[in-house]
Design an enzyme around this catalytic site. Structure first.
Site, PDB file in Angstrom:
ATOM      1  N   GLU A  58      -7.373   3.501   7.960  1.00 15.94           N
ATOM      2  CA  GLU A  58      -7.251   2.722   9.193  1.00 15.94           C
ATOM      3  C   GLU A  58      -6.561   1.378   9.004  1.00 15.94           C
ATOM      4  O   GLU A  58      -7.041   0.356   9.511  1.00 15.94           O
ATOM      5  CB  GLU A  58      -8.654   2.521   9.779  1.00 15.94           C
ATOM      6  CG  GLU A  58      -9.633   1.687   8.914  1.00 15.94           C
ATOM      7  CD  GLU A  58     -10.464   2.474   7.913  1.00 15.94           C
ATOM      8  OE1 GLU A  58     -10.009   3.562   7.495  1.00 15.94           O
ATOM      9  OE2 GLU A  58     -11.553   2.006   7.549  1.00 15.94           O
TER      10      GLU A  58
ATOM     11  N   HIS B  63     -10.034   9.226  14.901  1.00 12.02           N
ATOM     12  CA  HIS B  63     -10.922   8.580  13.934  1.00 12.02           C
ATOM     13  C   HIS B  63     -10.337   7.249  13.449  1.00 12.02           C
ATOM     14  O   HIS B  63     -10.987   6.206  13.542  1.00 12.02           O
ATOM     15  CB  HIS B  63     -11.167   9.525  12.758  1.00 12.02           C
ATOM     16  CG  HIS B  63     -12.043   8.950  11.691  1.00 12.02           C
ATOM     17  ND1 HIS B  63     -13.392   9.214  11.612  1.00 12.02           N
ATOM     18  CD2 HIS B  63     -11.772   8.101  10.672  1.00 12.02           C
ATOM     19  CE1 HIS B  63     -13.914   8.547  10.593  1.00 12.02           C
ATOM     20  NE2 HIS B  63     -12.947   7.869   9.994  1.00 12.02           N
ATOM     21  N   GLU B  64      -9.113   7.288  12.969  1.00 12.14           N
ATOM     22  CA  GLU B  64      -8.525   6.055  12.423  1.00 12.14           C
ATOM     23  C   GLU B  64      -8.322   5.014  13.523  1.00 12.14           C
ATOM     24  O   GLU B  64      -8.510   3.818  13.297  1.00 12.14           O
ATOM     25  CB  GLU B  64      -7.211   6.353  11.694  1.00 12.14           C
ATOM     26  CG  GLU B  64      -7.298   7.404  10.580  1.00 12.14           C
ATOM     27  CD  GLU B  64      -8.450   7.215   9.603  1.00 12.14           C
ATOM     28  OE1 GLU B  64      -8.915   6.075   9.432  1.00 12.14           O
ATOM     29  OE2 GLU B  64      -8.908   8.220   9.020  1.00 12.14           O
TER      30      GLU B  64
ATOM     31  N   HIS C   4     -11.477   3.128  14.244  1.00 14.94           N
ATOM     32  CA  HIS C   4     -11.751   2.054  13.280  1.00 14.94           C
ATOM     33  C   HIS C   4     -11.171   0.703  13.737  1.00 14.94           C
ATOM     34  O   HIS C   4     -11.567  -0.345  13.213  1.00 14.94           O
ATOM     35  CB  HIS C   4     -11.138   2.397  11.921  1.00 14.94           C
ATOM     36  CG  HIS C   4     -12.014   3.222  11.028  1.00 14.94           C
ATOM     37  ND1 HIS C   4     -13.300   2.858  10.695  1.00 14.94           N
ATOM     38  CD2 HIS C   4     -11.775   4.381  10.363  1.00 14.94           C
ATOM     39  CE1 HIS C   4     -13.813   3.758   9.851  1.00 14.94           C
ATOM     40  NE2 HIS C   4     -12.909   4.698   9.645  1.00 14.94           N
TER      41      HIS C   4
ATOM     42  N   GLU D 140     -18.246   3.955   9.084  1.00 15.12           N
ATOM     43  CA  GLU D 140     -17.888   5.369   9.275  1.00 15.12           C
ATOM     44  C   GLU D 140     -18.759   6.096  10.293  1.00 15.12           C
ATOM     45  O   GLU D 140     -18.271   6.933  11.047  1.00 15.12           O
ATOM     46  CB  GLU D 140     -17.887   6.102   7.930  1.00 15.12           C
ATOM     47  CG  GLU D 140     -16.855   5.558   6.932  1.00 15.12           C
ATOM     48  CD  GLU D 140     -15.404   5.637   7.417  1.00 15.12           C
ATOM     49  OE1 GLU D 140     -15.124   6.394   8.357  1.00 15.12           O
ATOM     50  OE2 GLU D 140     -14.560   4.926   6.840  1.00 15.12           O
TER      51      GLU D 140
ATOM     52  N   ASP E   8     -17.613   3.916  -4.473  1.00 13.61           N
ATOM     53  CA  ASP E   8     -17.205   5.297  -4.196  1.00 13.61           C
ATOM     54  C   ASP E   8     -18.346   6.297  -4.368  1.00 13.61           C
ATOM     55  O   ASP E   8     -18.289   7.413  -3.836  1.00 13.61           O
ATOM     56  CB  ASP E   8     -16.031   5.707  -5.100  1.00 13.61           C
ATOM     57  CG  ASP E   8     -14.761   4.936  -4.768  1.00 13.61           C
ATOM     58  OD1 ASP E   8     -14.769   4.178  -3.765  1.00 13.61           O
ATOM     59  OD2 ASP E   8     -13.773   5.075  -5.511  1.00 13.61           O
TER      60      ASP E   8
ATOM     61  N   TYR F   9     -20.868   9.153   7.258  1.00 17.23           N
ATOM     62  CA  TYR F   9     -20.056   9.635   8.370  1.00 17.23           C
ATOM     63  C   TYR F   9     -20.907  10.358   9.417  1.00 17.23           C
ATOM     64  O   TYR F   9     -21.088   9.900  10.535  1.00 17.23           O
ATOM     65  CB  TYR F   9     -18.979  10.604   7.860  1.00 17.23           C
ATOM     66  CG  TYR F   9     -17.829   9.937   7.143  1.00 17.23           C
ATOM     67  CD1 TYR F   9     -16.603   9.769   7.769  1.00 17.23           C
ATOM     68  CD2 TYR F   9     -17.956   9.492   5.840  1.00 17.23           C
ATOM     69  CE1 TYR F   9     -15.527   9.176   7.123  1.00 17.23           C
ATOM     70  CE2 TYR F   9     -16.887   8.888   5.183  1.00 17.23           C
ATOM     71  CZ  TYR F   9     -15.678   8.731   5.832  1.00 17.23           C
ATOM     72  OH  TYR F   9     -14.625   8.133   5.200  1.00 17.23           O
TER      73      TYR F   9
HETATM   74  N1  BES Z   1     -11.671   4.581   5.765  1.00 21.88           N
HETATM   75  C1  BES Z   1     -11.700   5.974   5.527  1.00 21.88           C
HETATM   76  C2  BES Z   1     -11.123   6.366   4.189  1.00 21.88           C
HETATM   77  C3  BES Z   1     -11.811   5.742   3.003  1.00 21.88           C
HETATM   78  C4  BES Z   1     -13.178   5.591   2.941  1.00 21.88           C
HETATM   79  C5  BES Z   1     -11.065   5.327   1.920  1.00 21.88           C
HETATM   80  C6  BES Z   1     -13.772   5.018   1.823  1.00 21.88           C
HETATM   81  C7  BES Z   1     -11.654   4.760   0.819  1.00 21.88           C
HETATM   82  C8  BES Z   1     -13.021   4.598   0.767  1.00 21.88           C
HETATM   83  C9  BES Z   1     -10.981   6.729   6.628  1.00 21.88           C
HETATM   84  O1  BES Z   1     -11.158   6.194   7.886  1.00 21.88           O
HETATM   85  C10 BES Z   1     -11.560   8.106   6.683  1.00 21.88           C
HETATM   86  O2  BES Z   1     -12.720   8.210   6.950  1.00 21.88           O
HETATM   87  N2  BES Z   1     -10.745   9.125   6.436  1.00 21.88           N
HETATM   88  C11 BES Z   1     -11.167  10.499   6.499  1.00 21.88           C
HETATM   89  C12 BES Z   1     -10.636  11.140   7.743  1.00 21.88           C
HETATM   90  C13 BES Z   1     -11.547  11.438   8.797  1.00 21.88           C
HETATM   91  C14 BES Z   1     -10.970  12.143   9.977  1.00 21.88           C
HETATM   92  C15 BES Z   1     -12.982  11.598   8.628  1.00 21.88           C
HETATM   93  C16 BES Z   1     -10.550  11.248   5.333  1.00 21.88           C
HETATM   94  O3  BES Z   1      -9.671  10.705   4.689  1.00 21.88           O
HETATM   95  O4  BES Z   1     -10.941  12.371   5.097  1.00 21.88           O
HETATM   96 ZN    ZN Z   2     -13.174   6.489   8.559  1.00 18.20          ZN
END
Ligand code: BES
Ligand code: ZN
Length: 640
Positions: A304, A328-329, A332, A351, A406, A414
């Site tokens: 995002e 989703h993005e 954010h 999330e 992480d 989520y």
């Molecule tokens: N912000 C996240 C990606 C992220 C989270 C990167 C934690 C690094 C650490 C992004 O918004 C996200 O949730 N992406 C998901 C997509 C989504 C539709 C649930 C993904 O990349 O799978």
């Molecule tokens: Zn996200």
């Protein structure tokens, strides 16, 4: 006393650094030094209690970042100057920044004279403190530096990894704690900065950042400015051969020239999504909303980054069936970018809110059935994942002491987070809940917030006046307990119920010809495949493949699920497609289940290690970090 503050005080009493012994997976089997939290009574802004940053923003806080960077593709180095504006809360204190693997050349005050600096000990995955001694009059410093091969935020792509095949490509991924690998700054989501940047790139390449574009200066440098304060993980950069197609006045698509028209068609509803989001939760405050479609090695589905969502091309299915990623993005832009988790413990505030909001956008733009279908699939996935998780990983307000941020990444923040908000909505009713969310965003705009603050706001704004609601929502249990409670919403889609009927038909005869798939969506297929996963064998997969050609599916979600089942059931006809997929795609969400399935047998593990040895260099550090653990890759077996 606030329990969080209490815990912090105890950590402080134990000293600035606390070493915890961890157990379990590879990363956790090492000693990880936990940076203890720190807070100063009376400090301005939110107190920091971020154990994943060395910064001491309660003493000296960075408020603005001014970047002057050169992208050296030949050397794969970003070099230049980071100018940092400072707020001197404690006038005698030094400036403490985060940095990881940077080559710091020099530090100067605003007058150009040098400042002394030192780099502290390295902490596993968290880099080290860069401490700068300040003069009393310093209101800014300039750090001259270059990145090294340890810059895990950066992925430098060879031309062969792009769709055009002619030019190299660079992109960054900051979240969670990688911005410190390419910019020296206070890399905590509790510290918000505005930023300016000038970026010099090779001729013919376009540089983009997560900010307003100001065009090129007289030197040809691309110039950017973001006037709203953001957490450091949202500073992002991409550079390559890029083309733009508008969707509306404020929305458009960036991608490589050979991808951009396909991407624009897929995402043509973006402006409708922004309007839907604004109707729900207030104005979009970031000016433009563009989407940059990256080469397939991008390790996430989407990121995002303000003004410019970064997205994987694997959602270009041709039928808009995976565009919830954009919803989703985009969401954010409120939950995450406007109101940000103050620490990575509070990640569910980013999330969980975003998945909830995403679903509301999908409902408005594509109808309630589509939104329900996606939530039903998400809940099923959450349950499968929880069955493999330890109790602590199933907690929304996760305890990350001694863990890398992480480690808290899973469906829990989520989907369980979104289900919690759906539960509150179900109890208090949609109109009251919508008004509550609107106030949450407005009153915390451009702030970083903790779970404790959310609890207080929920209590004051919704529950204090409503004894029945308070009784019906066990907030403490939702936030602090593992597992799924009996009162967890169970979204069900009639469309997927119809698929269940076909699952039953298939189970009865195990014959693909019995299955009626007319009108099935991507989500129908995903539901079907998961439902029959346990009943398959190689022969029944061959039968399904003959009829539905799943091995050649152009839909990345369906293909990934099918390939995982192929590994699981020894359906070797899909092997070439598997190798192709693992070669082309670097999205962690797809790589992880495939490699995980492979390593379950001895022969599979051997094959996984061979394949990975060949392909590892194509993956971003984020994906490498995860897959290294899955296949048991260690530094001495790597050739990086
Ligand atoms: N912000 C996240 C990606 C992220 C989270 C990167 C934690 C690094 C650490 C992004 O918004 C996200 O949730 N992406 C998901 C997509 C989504 C539709 C649930 C993904 O990349 O799978
Ligand atoms: Zn996200």
């Amino acid at each position: 006393m606030d329990p969080e503050i209490g815990a912090r005080a105890r950590l402080q009493a134990a000293g600035r650094e606390t070493t915890l012994v961890l157990s379990m997976s590879v990363r956790k089997a090492t000693l990880l030094t936990l940076l203890s939290a720190c807070a100063a009574p009376g400090a301005q802004g939110p107190p920091t209690m971020d154990p994943h940053s060395h910064a001491e923003p309660h003493r000296v806080r960075v408020t603005h970042v001014d970047l002057d960077l050169e992208l050296d593709f030949a050397a794969q180095v970003v070099r230049g100057v980071a100018g940092l504006d400072l707020e001197r809360v404690d006038p005698g204190a030094p400036l403490v920044l985060d940095q990881q693997g940077l080559a710091i050349r020099s530090v100067a005050g605003a007058d150009g004279t040098v400042r002394r600096f030192r780099v502290g000990p390295e902490h596993d995955g968290l880099g080290s403190a860069l401490t700068i001694d300040l003069e009393p009059s310093d209101r800014s410093v300039r750090v001259t530096y270059a990145t090294t091969e340890k810059a895990d935020a950066l992925q430098w792509l060879e031309p062969s990894q792009t769709s055009g095949g002619k030019s190299p490509f660079l992109f960054t991924q900051g979240q969670a704690v990688l911005t410190r690998t390419w910019i020296p700054l206070q890399d905590s989501p509790a510290v918000r900065v505005t930023y300016d940047a000038r970026v010099r790139a090779p001729a013919g390449l376009t540089a983009l950042m997560s900010a307003q574009q100001l065009g090129q200066d007289t030197r040809g440098a691309f110039c950017f400015r973001l006037e709203h304060p953001i957490p450091s993980y949202l500073i992002a950069l991409a550079c390559g051969e890029l083309a733009f197609r508008p969707i509306s006045e404020r929305c458009g698509i960036w991608a490589e020239p050979s991808v951009v028209d396909r991407a624009r068609a897929e995402f043509e509803d973006t402006e409708s999504m922004v309007r839907a989001a604004e109707e729900l939760f207030g104005p979009y405050r970031w000016g433009r909303y563009d989407v940059l479609v990256l080469p397939p090695s991008f390790p996430f589905g989407g990121m995002e980054n303000p003004c410019l969502t970064f997205a994987t091309p694997t959602v270009l299915a041709g039928d808009k069936s995976l565009v919830s990623l954009v919803a989703h993005e985009l969401a954010h832009s409120w939950s995450g970018n406007l109101v940000t988790n103050a620490t990575w413990r509070d990640f569910w505030l980013n999330e969980g809110f975003t998945v909830y909001f995403e679903s509301r956008i999908m409902e408005r733009v594509y109808g309630a059935d589509r939104a329900r279908m996606e939530m039903q699939l998400a809940r099923a996935e959450l349950e499968r994942e929880m069955a493999r998780q330890e109790p602590w990983e199933q907690v929304l307000h996760v305890e990350l002491a001694g863990h890398h941020p992480d480690d808290g990444f899973s469906s829990v923040p989520y989907t369980k987070g979104a289900l919690f908000l759906m539960r509150i909505e179900a109890v208090v009713g949609r109109p009251r809940f919508d008004a509550f969310l609107r106030r949450w965003f407005d009153e915390h705009a451009f702030q970083s917030v903790t779970t404790a603050e959310f609890r207080r706001f929920l209590e004051a704004e919704l529950l204090a006046q409503d004894a029945d609601a308070r009784k019906a929502i066990d907030v403490d249990a939702w936030l602090a307990e593992p597992g799924l409670r009996a009162d967890t919403p169970d979204p069900r889609s009639p469309l997927l119920d119809q698929v269940d009927a076909q699952v039953a038909r298939w189970r009865a005869g195990r014959t693909a010809a019995d299955v009626r798939t007319e009108g099935w969506s991507t989500q129908s297929w995903l539901h079907f495949l998961e439902a029959i996963a346990g009943n398959l064998d190689a022969a029944s997969m061959a039968d399904l493949d003959r009829r539905f050609d799943l091995t050649n599916s152009g839909n990345s979600e369906i293909l990934c699920t099918w390939l995982r089942l192929s590994i699981q059931h020894g359906y070797s006809a899909a092997d070439p497609a598997l190798v192709r997929f693992l070669t082309d795609v670097g999205r962690r969400k797809f790589l992880e289940p495939l490699y995980r399935e492979m390593v379950k047998t001895d022969a599979g593990r051997e094959r996984a290690r061979q394949l990975y040895g060949r392909l590892r260099g194509r993956y971003h550090a984020v994906s490498r970090g995860t897959i290294d653990e899955v296949v048991g890759w260690s530094a001495n077996s790597s050739t990086r």
